[in-house]
Design a protein around this motif. Structure first.
Motif, PDB file in Angstrom:
ATOM      1  N   PHE B 125       0.859  -1.464   0.145  1.00 50.17           N
ATOM      2  CA  PHE B 125       0.099   0.003   0.074  1.00 50.17           C
ATOM      3  C   PHE B 125       0.917   1.229   0.182  1.00 50.17           C
ATOM      4  O   PHE B 125       0.560   2.143  -0.845  1.00 50.17           O
ATOM      5  N   GLY B 126       1.832   1.265   0.918  1.00 54.26           N
ATOM      6  CA  GLY B 126       2.781   2.582   1.028  1.00 54.26           C
ATOM      7  C   GLY B 126       3.629   2.534  -0.385  1.00 54.26           C
ATOM      8  O   GLY B 126       3.547   3.969  -0.989  1.00 54.26           O
ATOM      9  N   LEU B 131       4.397   5.754  -5.101  1.00 52.34           N
ATOM     10  CA  LEU B 131       4.670   5.790  -6.337  1.00 52.34           C
ATOM     11  C   LEU B 131       3.743   6.676  -7.327  1.00 52.34           C
ATOM     12  O   LEU B 131       3.915   7.664  -8.150  1.00 52.34           O
ATOM     13  N   VAL B 132       2.224   6.549  -6.971  1.00 53.14           N
ATOM     14  CA  VAL B 132       1.301   7.081  -7.535  1.00 53.14           C
ATOM     15  C   VAL B 132       1.228   8.744  -7.414  1.00 53.14           C
ATOM     16  O   VAL B 132       1.417   9.622  -8.282  1.00 53.14           O
ATOM     17  N   LEU B 133       1.557   9.103  -6.307  1.00 51.27           N
ATOM     18  CA  LEU B 133       1.725  10.462  -5.759  1.00 51.27           C
ATOM     19  C   LEU B 133       2.738  11.202  -6.553  1.00 51.27           C
ATOM     20  O   LEU B 133       2.556  12.197  -7.093  1.00 51.27           O
ATOM     21  N   GLU B 152       2.149  14.478   2.608  1.00 51.03           N
ATOM     22  CA  GLU B 152       3.253  13.338   2.951  1.00 51.03           C
ATOM     23  C   GLU B 152       3.685  13.740   4.341  1.00 51.03           C
ATOM     24  O   GLU B 152       3.849  12.944   5.249  1.00 51.03           O
ATOM     25  N   LEU B 153       3.852  15.276   4.648  1.00 52.26           N
ATOM     26  CA  LEU B 153       4.381  15.754   5.919  1.00 52.26           C
ATOM     27  C   LEU B 153       3.495  15.457   7.079  1.00 52.26           C
ATOM     28  O   LEU B 153       3.876  14.771   7.975  1.00 52.26           O
ATOM     29  N   VAL B 203       7.200   9.180   3.620  1.00 49.42           N
ATOM     30  CA  VAL B 203       8.498   9.459   3.325  1.00 49.42           C
ATOM     31  C   VAL B 203       8.884   9.059   1.866  1.00 49.42           C
ATOM     32  O   VAL B 203       9.657   9.790   1.216  1.00 49.42           O
ATOM     33  N   LEU B 204       8.591   8.063   1.580  1.00 45.55           N
ATOM     34  CA  LEU B 204       8.904   7.607   0.209  1.00 45.55           C
ATOM     35  C   LEU B 204       8.451   8.413  -1.090  1.00 45.55           C
ATOM     36  O   LEU B 204       9.256   8.662  -1.815  1.00 45.55           O
ATOM     37  N   GLY B 205       7.428   8.946  -0.684  1.00 44.60           N
ATOM     38  CA  GLY B 205       6.691   9.935  -1.777  1.00 44.60           C
ATOM     39  C   GLY B 205       7.641  10.962  -1.706  1.00 44.60           C
ATOM     40  O   GLY B 205       8.103  11.410  -2.865  1.00 44.60           O
TER      41      GLY B 205
END
Lengths: 541, 323
Positions: B125-126, B131-133, B152-153, B203-205
C-alpha cells in the motif's frame, strides 16, 4: 518485461496477504431462533484459560463460562450450593464433607464425581503446577478422600476461615480428569482443557478473540441464577480490544454489543446515548491506597504520615482525575467488601491542611526552602514512590500527579513519583529505597489481601509495619468462619491501621460495562464485583 | 566466440558474485551473534535479581525461589549460562516463555503469520501510494504538488496510533465499511495496512518526487525531450529509474517502521500478531520471549540488508569488480 515482473511481484504479495485470512461465518448480532449470539469486547487477553492458574481479575468474566466451581456466593456474601449440593464442617473446623451433584458431566463426556474432584485437588499438589496457590490458599490443606461416589471428605491441617472462599473461587473450577492427564497444554488451558460450564470454549485466536458455544446439556447453574437449564445464547465471542477508544467506537457502531472497561472520559457519551446502558460495580478486596514506608524517615514519624493524609483533598483530586466516577475509599478494605468494611472510619480524617501544617511544624519540618518545600536539618521533606510501569492502570499516573500538586501546595511536601520497569522497582523495594508504595488487590475475601500486606514480614508488607497485636487479630480472623466474629476482628484491624496512619486510602477499584439496550441479563458477581459469565445473558426481545 | 571463452566468462562472473555473497553471509551471522550476546548482556545488566524479576508481584517464598533457580539454572556462572544459551540457540531451541508457559518458538510461529500479512500489505500500500503520488505530481509546479507535499508531511509526523484511531472513527465506526478487529479476511486488513502504510508512503513519496525532479533536470532528460518523447513516458521510463535508487536505500528504514508500527497497529485494531506478544513480553519481563524477538528482528534486518546489497550488485556490475 520489467513491468510484467513488477506486476507479478505485486500479485504474489497480494495473494500472500490474502491467503492466510480465515474465512468465517458472519456472527449475527441480534438473537434469532437459535438463541442468538453476542460479541463482547474486553480489554485484556487472559494469560491462561486454566481456571486453577487464573490470576488476572480482568480475566474473571471468562472463567465461569467454561468452568463451574464447587460453591457459589450470594448477594450478602453467603455461600451457596453449586457443584456441591451441600457440605458439613466438623466442629473443630478441620473436616469438610462435600455432597456433590450426581447429574453433572464434563464437556468431554467424563463423569463429574468425588473421584474427579479429588483429582483436581491432587493436581494442586503436583510440583510446579500452581506453587502460589499451594503455598497460600491451600497451605492448610491436608488431603481429599473419596467417601462415596458423590461424597468427598477434605481434611485440613489447621482451621481455615478462607477455605470456603477458595471453594467458590475460580481456583475451584473443576477440570475434567481426562484433560488433567492428556491436555496438550494444561497450563495455558484452551480448547482441550474442559470443564462442566454452560459454554464450551471451541476456538481461541491469540490476540484476537475467544469463542464459546452453548453446552446444550447444561443444567447445574449456581443457586441464585436467574434461570435454569442451558444458557440463552447459542454462542458468545469475546474480542480483545486493548484500546479503550476503539472499544467504545465498536460499541457505538454496533460491531459489538457489550464492552468492559469504560474509560471515565467516555462515560458521559454513553450515558447520553439512549441505545446504550452503563453499569458499574465496586470490586472486592483492598482499596487503592498509598502505603507509607515507616521503616525510615520521614514516615517513621507518625505525625508526618498523618500530615500527608491530611494534606490531600481526596474528593477534589478524584473528581478532577476521574470526573466523579471513582468511589472514594476510607479504609484499607474497600466498600466492595461490605462483609468486612468498617464504615465508621468515614470522614474521620483527611482534607485538613492546617492540621497537616501544624503536625509538620511539630515534627521539626518547620522551615521552607526557596521552592516552598519544607526543610529540616538542611534536608528537604521528600517522599518517593517507585512504580512498576506495567502495573500502572486506571490513570493512576495522573492521579499521582494531582496528589503531588496537592501535597506541595497545602503542606510543602516534595512527592516524587518514578515510573520504572519491574526490575528497577523490585530493586528499590528490596533496597528499601522508597517511601510510598501504591497497591490494591482484588481478592474476593479482603482478609486474603490483608494477610499479604499487613503481618510482619508478609509478602508485600512494604510499609515494614510490625505489630504483634495486629498479627494476632489477623490470624484469629483468618481461622474463624463465623461471619460476625470476622467482621468484628477486621473492624479492629482497620481501626488500628487508620490510627497508625499507615496509609492514605484513595478509591475503590470498580468494573464498568456498557452495552446495547437490547441486551439483558448482564450482572456482576456479587462478591468479587467483576462481570458475571454470559449464562443469563439474552439478546433481542 | 568459442564455447570455452563463454564458460570462462560465466565462471568469472560467478566468482565475482561468490566473494561478496560469502562476505555478506559471514557478517550476517556475526550480527546475529552480536544481537544474541547484546540481548543476553542486557538481561544480566538489567536492574533487579533475575529471580525477583521472574517472581514479579507473585508469591515470594524460599521454595518458589529454589524452584525458579533450578528451572532456569540460575545457580551457575554467567559464562556457563551464556554458553548454554548459545548452544540452545544453535540447536534452534529458543527456550520456554515464563509467563505464557509455552515454548517460545511455538509462541512466535503461531503469531508471525498475521504480522507478515499486515507488514506486506502495508508495504504494498505504502509503495503504491508513494509511486502514484510522485508520478502524478513530480515536475508540475502546481497546487497538487504542494498538497501532496503537505499530506506526506502529515502522514510522516502523525503517529500510526492516531492515524489508526482516525481511520477507525471514519471508516469503521461512522461509515461501517470495515470491521474493527481481527484477522478475518481482506476487509479487516485494509485499515490497519493503511494506518501502517501511510507513514511509508509519506517518506517514500517525498524521496521519490525529489529524485524524479532532480532526474528531470539532468542532461539526458533534455536529450530525451528533444527526441519528442512525451513527458509521462520520460518520467516513467527514464527518470523513475534514477529516483528509485535512493528509495531502495530506504528499505532498511522502512523495515523498522513496519516492525515497530505493527506493535501499535495490532493493539489498536485488536489484531493477532507479534505486536501483542512483544508488548506483553516486555511489560512482563518475559525474557526468553524478549530475546527471541530481538533475534528475530535482527534476522529480518540482516536478511533485508543482505538482499538489498545483493540487489545493488545485480544492478551495478562496477560494485562487483571493485571488491
Amino acid at each position: 518485461m520489467k513491468v510484467r515482473w513488477g506486476a507479478l511481484t505485486l500479485t504474489a504479495v497480494l495473494a500472500l496477504a490474502a491467503c492466510g485470512a480465515e474465512t468465517e461465518a458472519p456472527t449475527a448480532a441480534a438473537g434469532g431462533g437459535g438463541g442468538g449470539s453476542l460479541v463482547w469486547a474486553v480489554e485484556t487477553q487472559p494469560i491462561t484459560f486454566n481456571p486453577q492458574l487464573w490470576g488476572q481479575n480482568k480475566a474473571r468474566l471468562l472463567v465461569h463460562n467454561q468452568f463451574d466451581s464447587l460453591v457459589a456466593r450470594g448477594k450478602d456474601g453467603e455461600f451457596l450450593p453449586w457443584l456441591a449440593k451441600s457440605w458439613e464442617v466438623s466442629k473443630d473446623g478441620l473436616t469438610y464433607t462435600l455432597h456433590l451433584r450426581d447429574d453433572v458431566t464434563f464437556h468431554d463426556g467424563e463423569k463429574f464425581d468425588a473421584a474427579s474432584v479429588k483429582a483436581n485437588f491432587d493436581q494442586f499438589l503436583a510440583p510446579g503446577y500452581n506453587p502460589a496457590v499451594a503455598a497460600v490458599q491451600l497451605r492448610n490443606f491436608g488431603r481429599a478422600e473419596v467417601a462415596g461416589p458423590h461424597t468427598l471428605k477434605i481434611t485440613l491441617k489447621a482451621p481455615d476461615g478462607l477455605f470456603l472462599d477458595f471453594l467458590s473461587s475460580p481456583y475451584a473450577g473443576q477440570i475434567s480428569p481426562k484433560s488433567l492427564r492428556n491436555a496438550k497444554d494444561l497450563k495455558a488451558g484452551g480448547v482441550d482443557v474442559v470443564g462442566t460450564g454452560p459454554f464450551v470454549l471451541d476456538r481461541f485466536t491469540p490476540g484476537q478473540e475467544v469463542h464459546y458455544k452453548r453446552n446444550p446439556d447444561y443444567g447445574w447453574p449456581p443457586a441464585g441464577s436467574a434461570h435454569q437449564g442451558p444458557a440463552h445464547l447459542a454462542e458468545v465471542t469475546y474480542r480483545f480490544l486493548p484500546e479503550a477508544a476503539v472499544r467504545v467506537g465498536a460499541l457505538t457502531s454496533g460491531q459489538v454489543q457489550v464492552i468492559e472497561g469504560v474509560p471515565a472520559t467516555e462515560i458521559a457519551l454513553i450515558k447520553g446515548d439512549p441505545r446504550l446502558k452503563l453499569e458499574t460495580s465496586l470490586n472486592s478486596g483492598s482499596a487503592f491506597s498509598y502505603y507509607f514506608n515507616q521503616s525510615h524517615p520521614p514516615f517513621d514519624d507518625k505525625r508526618v504520615r498523618e500530615a500527608f493524609r491530611d494534606a490531600v483533598d481526596v474528593d477534589a483530586v478524584l473528581n478532577s482525575v476521574y470526573q466523579g466516577t471513582a468511589e472514594r475509599a476510607w479504609s484499607i478494605i474497600g466498600q466492595g467488601s461490605p462483609q468486612l468494611y468498617d464504615a465508621s472510619l468515614e470522614n474521620t480524617f483527611g482534607n485538613d491542611p492546617q492540621r497537616a501544617a501544624r503536625l509538620l511544624d511539630e515534627a521539626g519540618w518547620d522551615k521552607r526552602d526557596a521552592e516552598g518545600y519544607r526543610v529540616k536539618d538542611g534536608r528537604r521533606l521528600t517522599v518517593r514512590a517507585v512504580n512498576s510501569a506495567p502495573f500502572v492502570r486506571d490513570r493512576r499516573d495522573i492521579l499521582a500527579q494531582a496528589i503531588q500538586a496537592a501535597v506541595k501546595q497545602s503542606a510543602g511536601i516534595d512527592f516524587q513519583v518514578k515510573l520504572v520497569d519491574q526490575g528497577t522497582a523490585q530493586k528499590a523495594y528490596d533496597d528499601n529505597q522508597y517511601d510510598v508504595f501504591e497497591n490494591s488487590r482484588g481478592d474476593t475475601d479482603a482478609g486474603a489481601a490483608l494477610n499479604l500486606i499487613l503481618p510482619k514480614g508478609a509478602a508485600i508488607n512494604r510499609t515494614h509495619f510490625a505489630d504483634a497485636g495486629l498479627d494476632r487479630l489477623l490470624t484469629e480472623a483468618s481461622a474463624s468462619s463465623d461471619a460476625a466474629e470476622r467482621k468484628e476482628l477486621y473492624a479492629k484491624v482497620q481501626k488500628l491501621v487508620a490510627d497508625e496512619a499507615l496509609l492514605l486510602p484513595l478509591y475503590v477499584p470498580a468494573d464498568q460495562i456498557a452495552y446495547s439496550a437490547s441486551v439483558t441479563g448482564l450482572t456482576f458477581e456479587p462478591v468479587s464485583g467483576t462481570p458475571n459469565s454470559a449464562y443469563d445473558i439474552r439478546t433481542g426481545t | 566466440m568459442s564455447t570455452l571463452t563463454l564458460t570462462r566468462r560465466r565462471g568469472l562472473a560467478a566468482a565475482g558474485w561468490l566473494g561478496p555473497v560469502a562476505r555478506r553471509l559471514g557478517s550476517g551471522v556475526a550480527v546475529l551473534w552480536a544481537a544474541a550476546t547484546a540481548a543476553y548482556v542486557a538481561l544480566l545488566l538489567a536492574p533487579g535479581d533475575t529471580v525477583d524479576v521472574l517472581i514479579g508481584d507473585g508469591l515470594d517464598t524460599p521454595e518458589r525461589r529454589a524452584q525458579i533457580i533450578a528451572e532456569w539454572g540460575l545457580d551457575r556462572s554467567a559464562l556457563q549460562q551464556y554458553g548454554d544459551y548459545l548452544i540452545r540457540l544453535l540447536q534452534g531451541d529458543l527456550g520456554h516463555s515464563y509467563i505464557l508457559q509455552r515454548g517460545v518458538g511455538d509462541v512466535l510461529s503461531s503469531q508471525i503469520g498475521p504480522t507478515v500479512r499486515l507488514a506486506l500489505a502495508a508495504a504494498v500500500f505504502g509503495v503504491a501510494l508513494a509511486l502514484v503520488l510522485a508520478l502524478v505530481t513530480a515536475g508540475r509546479r502546481s497546487w497538487t504538488n504542494g498538497l501532496a507535499g503537505l499530506s506526506e508531511l502529515v502522514a510522516v509526523s502523525v503517529p500510526p496510533f492516531l492515524i489508526g484511531i482516525l481511520l477507525l472513527a471514519v471508516f469503521s465506526f461512522s461509515l461501517g465499511w470495515f470491521p474493527v478487529s481481527g484477522d478475518r479476511g481482506s476487509a479487516a486488513l485494509v485499515l490497519p495496512a493503511a494506518a501502517l502504510g501511510l507513514q511509508i508512503a509519506g517518506v517514500l513519496g517525498q524521496v521519490l518526487r525529489e529524485g524524479l525532479e532532480r532526474a528531470l533536470e539532468e542532461p539526458f532528460a533534455v536529450t530525451a525531450r528533444s527526441r519528442g518523447i512525451t513527458e509521462w513516458r520520460l518520467v516513467t521510463r527514464h527518470a523513475l529509474r534514477h529516483a528509485l535508487l535512493p528509495a531502495v536505500t530506504l528499505t532498511g528504514w522502512f523495515t523498522g517502521v513496519l516492525l515497530g508500527g505493527a506493535i501499535v497497529v495490532e493493539a489498536v485494531f485488536g489484531r493477532p500478531g507479534l505486536g501483542q506478544v512483544t508488548v506483553s513480553a516486555v511489560t512482563g519481563k518475559d525474557m526468553p520471549v524478549v530475546m527471541a524477538i530481538v533475534l528475530l528482528s535482527a534476522l529480518v534486518y540482516v536478511t533485508v540488508s543482505t538482499v538489498v546489497d545483493l540487489a545493488y550488485l545485480a544492478i551495478d556490475p562496477r560494485l562487483r569488480r571493485s571488491r
